[in-house]
Write an enzyme that holds these catalytic residues in place. Structure first.
Site, mmCIF file in Angstrom:
data_model
loop_
_atom_site.group_PDB
_atom_site.id
_atom_site.type_symbol
_atom_site.label_atom_id
_atom_site.label_comp_id
_atom_site.label_asym_id
_atom_site.label_seq_id
_atom_site.Cartn_x
_atom_site.Cartn_y
_atom_site.Cartn_z
ATOM 1 N N ARG A 245 0.857 -1.188 0.000
ATOM 2 C CA ARG A 245 0.000 0.000 0.000
ATOM 3 C C ARG A 245 0.890 1.233 0.000
ATOM 4 N NH1 ARG A 245 -3.378 -3.142 -1.217
ATOM 5 N NH2 ARG A 245 -5.358 -3.638 -0.167
ATOM 6 N N GLU A 273 -3.839 7.219 -7.874
ATOM 7 C CA GLU A 273 -4.004 6.194 -8.903
ATOM 8 C C GLU A 273 -5.258 6.491 -9.704
ATOM 9 O OE1 GLU A 273 -3.788 2.220 -7.349
ATOM 10 O OE2 GLU A 273 -1.836 2.550 -6.412
ATOM 11 N N HIS A 292 -0.154 -0.978 -10.297
ATOM 12 C CA HIS A 292 -0.974 -1.663 -9.287
ATOM 13 C C HIS A 292 -1.543 -2.965 -9.860
ATOM 14 C CE1 HIS A 292 -3.517 -0.894 -5.437
ATOM 15 N NE2 HIS A 292 -3.193 -2.178 -5.552
#
Length: 334
Positions: A245, A273, A292
């Protein structure tokens, strides 16, 4: 007949429910889908889908089960999530209503561990720097002028968080000959011995490790745990891998450290993001970036779908759930 509401977008359904898994789900109960082009992120759409559902399958983009949504779902007894973190979907009202919760995060652990290994090897061998130099027009001799390359065998690797992904990763790097340090207040001494690792504090891990890989959940005590002070503890030439994270790291402090060229990093997660096209991280030669996608293997998705179906089957047969999230565990998940 048990009614299973699949409150997931077509994209999520395609990723996690391949034909075999879909057939298996239909054997377990009567499957209900949202109407074409209906947005399951809309609470009213979700409430309508859950009207007579016993089980709901959730995915990215599903609206949370608020008190209003639950009021429209008097029969609902189980939430089965195709991913890992259930925090975006589960509310206190879920547990108060007696809705049980399960998730498929275990399916993703190996994929994330394997990508973290791939990123580790790429950083050690400076593949990102070579690629950046050649793609940006550096001459051959200049492109070869990367900092010294290192091997994983014999290297000290620090793992922050003995989570499922952390354990998958440390098993892989140990198999390739690395010495592993782990910082995790919940890891017992006996578990550390079983895993073949040395349990240390975070500061010691940072100071001793050539590679640091982050695998901790985001909790009040872990948010921002890697800041300017912690980054300064890393040896010159150290490598940081984050497939966990972004909130674990102070991004501004990391950017400042990377701009000095003293450390390199591989990042799969970011504060913003999608990562903006003009973000300064994109232009640094000592950073390897992925969007990601650490858990996004075909095999991982198939395992997740299979876990969801198996958990629903266990629930309906009155057997213990293998991946249940209990109320007291919710705050300990990332």
């Amino acid at each position: 007949m048990t009614v299973i509401a699949v409150a997931a977008t077509p994209y999520v359904r395609e990723l996690f429910l391949d034909p075999d898994t879909w057939t298996a789900l239909q054997r377990v109960g009567e499957v209900r889908l949202p109407a074409d082009r209906a947005d399951v992120g809309d609470e009213a759409v979700l409430a309508g889908l859950l009207a007579d559902a016993d089980v709901v399958v959730t995915g990215w983009g599903t609206a949370p089960l608020t008190a209003a949504a639950l009021a429209a779902a008097p029969r609902l007894r189980l939430l089965a999530h195709t991913g890992a973190s259930v925090k975006p979907f589960v509310t206190p009202e879920c547990f108060a209503r007696g809705v049980r919760v399960t998730q498929a995060g275990d399916a993703m652990a190996y994929a994330v561990g394997e990508q973290a290994l791939a990123l580790t090897l790429a950083l050690l061998h400076r593949l990102h720097r070579f690629d950046h130099a050649l793609r940006t027009g550096a001459d051959w001799a200049s492109a070869k002028g990367a900092p010294p390359r290192r091997e994983l065998r014999g290297a000290t690797v620090g793992v922050v968080g003995a989570s499922r992904t952390g354990r998958a990763y440390l098993g892989l790097v140990r198999a390739l000959g690395a010495r592993v340090l782990v910082a995790d207040p919940y890891l017992s001494g006996a578990e550390a011995v079983t895993l073949g690792v040395e349990r240390v504090g975070l500061d010691e891990l940072l100071a001793r490790s050539l590679v640091v890989s982050l695998h901790a959940p985001v909790l009040p005590e872990t948010a921002g745990m890697i800041g300017a002070r912690e980054l300064a503890l890393l040896p010159d030439g150290a490598l940081l891998v984050n497939t966990a994270r972004s909130a674990l790291v102070d991004e501004a402090a990391l950017l400042a450290a990377l701009r000095t060229g003293r450390i390199d990093a591989a990042l799969d997660v970011f504060d913003a993001e999608p990562l903006p096209v003009d973000h300064p991280l994109r232009g640094l030669p000592n950073v390897l970036l992925t969007p990601h996608e650490a858990a996004g293997t075909v095999e991982s998705r198939r395992r997740a779908g299979a876990i969801v179906v198996a958990e629903i089957d266990r629930f309906l047969l009155g057997r213990p759930l293998a991946h249940e999230v209990r109320p007291e565990q919710l705050d300990r998940t990332g």
